[in-house]
Design a protein around this motif. Structure first.
Motif, PDB file in Angstrom:
ATOM      1  N   ALA A  74       0.857  -1.181   0.000  1.00 43.48           N
ATOM      2  CA  ALA A  74       0.000   0.000   0.000  1.00 43.48           C
ATOM      3  C   ALA A  74       0.893   1.231   0.000  1.00 43.48           C
ATOM      4  CB  ALA A  74      -0.896  -0.007   1.237  1.00 43.48           C
ATOM      5  N   SER A  75       0.318   2.336  -0.381  1.00 44.07           N
ATOM      6  CA  SER A  75       1.120   3.552  -0.366  1.00 44.07           C
ATOM      7  C   SER A  75       1.345   3.960   1.079  1.00 44.07           C
ATOM      8  CB  SER A  75       0.414   4.655  -1.140  1.00 44.07           C
ATOM      9  OG  SER A  75      -0.847   4.923  -0.562  1.00 44.07           O
ATOM     10  N   GLY A  76       2.571   3.993   1.474  1.00 46.02           N
ATOM     11  CA  GLY A  76       2.916   4.342   2.847  1.00 46.02           C
ATOM     12  C   GLY A  76       4.261   5.029   2.879  1.00 46.02           C
ATOM     13  N   ASP A  77       4.580   5.568   4.011  1.00 45.52           N
ATOM     14  CA  ASP A  77       5.842   6.261   4.182  1.00 45.52           C
ATOM     15  C   ASP A  77       6.942   5.229   4.366  1.00 45.52           C
ATOM     16  OD1 ASP A  77       7.053   8.779   6.538  1.00 45.52           O
ATOM     17  OD2 ASP A  77       7.889   7.983   4.677  1.00 45.52           O
ATOM     18  N   THR A  78       7.857   5.141   3.420  1.00 49.01           N
ATOM     19  CA  THR A  78       8.904   4.130   3.473  1.00 49.01           C
ATOM     20  C   THR A  78       9.929   4.429   4.553  1.00 49.01           C
ATOM     21  OG1 THR A  78      10.111   5.273   1.724  1.00 49.01           O
ATOM     22  CG2 THR A  78       8.649   3.459   1.061  1.00 49.01           C
ATOM     23  N   ASN A  79       9.960   5.659   5.087  1.00 46.47           N
ATOM     24  CA  ASN A  79      10.897   5.988   6.161  1.00 46.47           C
ATOM     25  C   ASN A  79      10.514   5.288   7.451  1.00 46.47           C
ATOM     26  OD1 ASN A  79      12.397   7.638   4.493  1.00 46.47           O
ATOM     27  ND2 ASN A  79      11.208   9.480   5.007  1.00 46.47           N
ATOM     28  N   GLN A  80       9.257   5.003   7.625  1.00 44.83           N
ATOM     29  CA  GLN A  80       8.798   4.348   8.848  1.00 44.83           C
ATOM     30  C   GLN A  80       8.853   2.829   8.737  1.00 44.83           C
ATOM     31  OE1 GLN A  80       4.909   5.825   9.733  1.00 44.83           O
ATOM     32  NE2 GLN A  80       5.673   7.795  10.435  1.00 44.83           N
ATOM     33  N   GLY A  81       9.094   2.311   7.586  1.00 43.18           N
ATOM     34  CA  GLY A  81       9.135   0.866   7.396  1.00 43.18           C
ATOM     35  C   GLY A  81       7.766   0.319   7.061  1.00 43.18           C
ATOM     36  N   PRO A  82       7.729  -0.962   6.727  1.00 38.92           N
ATOM     37  CA  PRO A  82       6.455  -1.568   6.335  1.00 38.92           C
ATOM     38  C   PRO A  82       5.498  -1.719   7.517  1.00 38.92           C
ATOM     39  CG  PRO A  82       8.199  -3.204   6.372  1.00 38.92           C
ATOM     40  CD  PRO A  82       8.839  -1.885   6.654  1.00 38.92           C
ATOM     41  N   LYS A  83       4.224  -1.746   7.209  1.00 40.49           N
ATOM     42  CA  LYS A  83       3.185  -1.913   8.224  1.00 40.49           C
ATOM     43  C   LYS A  83       2.679  -3.352   8.138  1.00 40.49           C
ATOM     44  CE  LYS A  83      -1.017   0.295   9.929  1.00 40.49           C
ATOM     45  NZ  LYS A  83      -2.033   1.322   9.678  1.00 40.49           N
ATOM     46  N   ALA A 125      -7.213  -8.031   0.800  1.00 44.57           N
ATOM     47  CA  ALA A 125      -6.467  -7.059  -0.008  1.00 44.57           C
ATOM     48  C   ALA A 125      -7.114  -5.676   0.075  1.00 44.57           C
ATOM     49  CB  ALA A 125      -6.384  -7.533  -1.450  1.00 44.57           C
ATOM     50  N   GLN A 126      -8.435  -5.619  -0.037  1.00 45.80           N
ATOM     51  CA  GLN A 126      -9.146  -4.340   0.057  1.00 45.80           C
ATOM     52  C   GLN A 126      -8.935  -3.703   1.423  1.00 45.80           C
ATOM     53  OE1 GLN A 126     -13.237  -5.272  -0.772  1.00 45.80           O
ATOM     54  NE2 GLN A 126     -12.869  -5.636  -2.943  1.00 45.80           N
ATOM     55  N   TYR A 127      -9.110  -4.513   2.468  1.00 40.75           N
ATOM     56  CA  TYR A 127      -8.965  -4.011   3.830  1.00 40.75           C
ATOM     57  C   TYR A 127      -7.545  -3.512   4.070  1.00 40.75           C
ATOM     58  CZ  TYR A 127      -9.326  -3.762   8.909  1.00 40.75           C
ATOM     59  OH  TYR A 127      -9.322  -3.335  10.218  1.00 40.75           O
ATOM     60  N   ALA A 128      -6.562  -4.265   3.602  1.00 41.38           N
ATOM     61  CA  ALA A 128      -5.160  -3.877   3.783  1.00 41.38           C
ATOM     62  C   ALA A 128      -4.880  -2.540   3.092  1.00 41.38           C
ATOM     63  CB  ALA A 128      -4.241  -4.963   3.247  1.00 41.38           C
ATOM     64  N   GLU A 129      -5.416  -2.368   1.904  1.00 42.55           N
ATOM     65  CA  GLU A 129      -5.213  -1.098   1.195  1.00 42.55           C
ATOM     66  C   GLU A 129      -5.873   0.058   1.929  1.00 42.55           C
ATOM     67  OE1 GLU A 129      -5.949  -1.057  -3.018  1.00 42.55           O
ATOM     68  OE2 GLU A 129      -5.056  -3.059  -3.247  1.00 42.55           O
ATOM     69  N   PHE A 167       1.807  -5.747   4.656  1.00 38.91           N
ATOM     70  CA  PHE A 167       1.797  -7.207   4.734  1.00 38.91           C
ATOM     71  C   PHE A 167       0.709  -7.645   5.701  1.00 38.91           C
ATOM     72  CE2 PHE A 167       6.162  -5.893   3.958  1.00 38.91           C
ATOM     73  CZ  PHE A 167       6.504  -6.660   2.860  1.00 38.91           C
ATOM     74  N   VAL A 168      -0.064  -8.658   5.290  1.00 41.22           N
ATOM     75  CA  VAL A 168      -1.038  -9.286   6.180  1.00 41.22           C
ATOM     76  C   VAL A 168      -0.735 -10.779   6.174  1.00 41.22           C
ATOM     77  CG1 VAL A 168      -3.468  -9.762   6.648  1.00 41.22           C
ATOM     78  CG2 VAL A 168      -2.801  -7.534   5.721  1.00 41.22           C
ATOM     79  N   PHE A 169      -0.445 -11.322   7.338  1.00 42.64           N
ATOM     80  CA  PHE A 169      -0.074 -12.722   7.476  1.00 42.64           C
ATOM     81  C   PHE A 169      -1.174 -13.498   8.174  1.00 42.64           C
ATOM     82  CE2 PHE A 169       3.873 -10.321   7.396  1.00 42.64           C
ATOM     83  CZ  PHE A 169       4.576 -10.992   6.412  1.00 42.64           C
ATOM     84  N   ASN A 170      -1.053 -14.806   8.119  1.00 44.75           N
ATOM     85  CA  ASN A 170      -1.969 -15.699   8.827  1.00 44.75           C
ATOM     86  C   ASN A 170      -1.289 -16.147  10.107  1.00 44.75           C
ATOM     87  OD1 ASN A 170      -3.774 -17.595   9.694  1.00 44.75           O
ATOM     88  ND2 ASN A 170      -3.549 -18.943   7.952  1.00 44.75           N
ATOM     89  N   SER A 171      -1.976 -16.053  11.218  1.00 41.74           N
ATOM     90  CA  SER A 171      -1.389 -16.416  12.504  1.00 41.74           C
ATOM     91  C   SER A 171      -1.002 -17.892  12.575  1.00 41.74           C
ATOM     92  CB  SER A 171      -2.354 -16.078  13.644  1.00 41.74           C
ATOM     93  OG  SER A 171      -3.546 -16.835  13.532  1.00 41.74           O
ATOM     94  N   LYS A 172      -1.619 -18.731  11.775  1.00 44.74           N
ATOM     95  CA  LYS A 172      -1.328 -20.169  11.813  1.00 44.74           C
ATOM     96  C   LYS A 172       0.075 -20.486  11.311  1.00 44.74           C
ATOM     97  CE  LYS A 172      -5.620 -21.828  12.660  1.00 44.74           C
ATOM     98  NZ  LYS A 172      -5.732 -21.308  13.993  1.00 44.74           N
ATOM     99  N   SER A 173       0.624 -19.617  10.475  1.00 47.42           N
ATOM    100  CA  SER A 173       1.937 -19.900   9.901  1.00 47.42           C
ATOM    101  C   SER A 173       3.056 -19.122  10.591  1.00 47.42           C
ATOM    102  CB  SER A 173       1.924 -19.601   8.403  1.00 47.42           C
ATOM    103  OG  SER A 173       1.616 -18.247   8.194  1.00 47.42           O
TER     104      SER A 173
END
Length: 161
Positions: free
Chosen positions: A22-31, A123-127, A133-139
């Protein structure tokens, strides 16, 4: 029921590899965030409805198989020839495979469609929320609960129906 387990595992694997930029500030790192796919499925009305219908149909076919099994037992008690009993056992096995295939052919595409729907909603919610990044807790071996967005995503998923 085995197909549902496969579905949950499939969703888990797919969610683990879904990398959403998603469009985000790369100085803060990924969300980052994660969700519990089992809770999501158990809370999604379309999945609940489909699962109930699947179980209803599976119970219907199991009843038919139970009737055949009772017929086989009755034949044994009546002293019917082994050849006739073996024919009935073969019929039972054939019906069991047929019913399993019918259930699989009808429900696997529907479960896959729900899986795809959920992935699209993630994907919609993440945007919308700005997650990279959205991960699954099971993995995951560990995930801090402050990154768990399961409850918020379930609200979003159910409101979007």
């Amino acid at each position: 029921m085995r197909k549902v387990g496969v579905l949950v595992v499939s969703i888990g694997i797919l969610l683990s590899f879904v990398l959403l930029f998603a469009s985000g500030d790369t100085n803060q790192g990924p969300k980052f965030a994660y969700i519990d796919s089992t809770k999501v499925l158990q809370s999604y009305s379309k999945f609940i409805t489909l699962q109930a219908k699947y179980q209803e149909d599976a119970a219907f076919y199991q009843k038919k198989l139970n009737e055949l099994a009772a017929e086989i037992n009755s034949m044994k008690e009546q002293g019917v020839s082994e050849q006739e009993i073996n024919k009935k056992i073969a019929e039972y096995s054939q019906k069991q495979q047929q019913y399993s295939q019918m259930l699989n052919n009808e429900y696997q595409p529907k479960f896959s469609q729900i899986e795809q729907e959920i992935l699209e909603k993630i994907a919609q919610y993440a945007e919308i929320m700005g997650y990279d990044f959205v991960f699954n807790s099971k993995s995951m071996a560990y995930g801090n609960s402050k990154y768990d967005i399961t409850a918020q995503f379930i609200e979003y998923l159910n409101s979007a129906q």
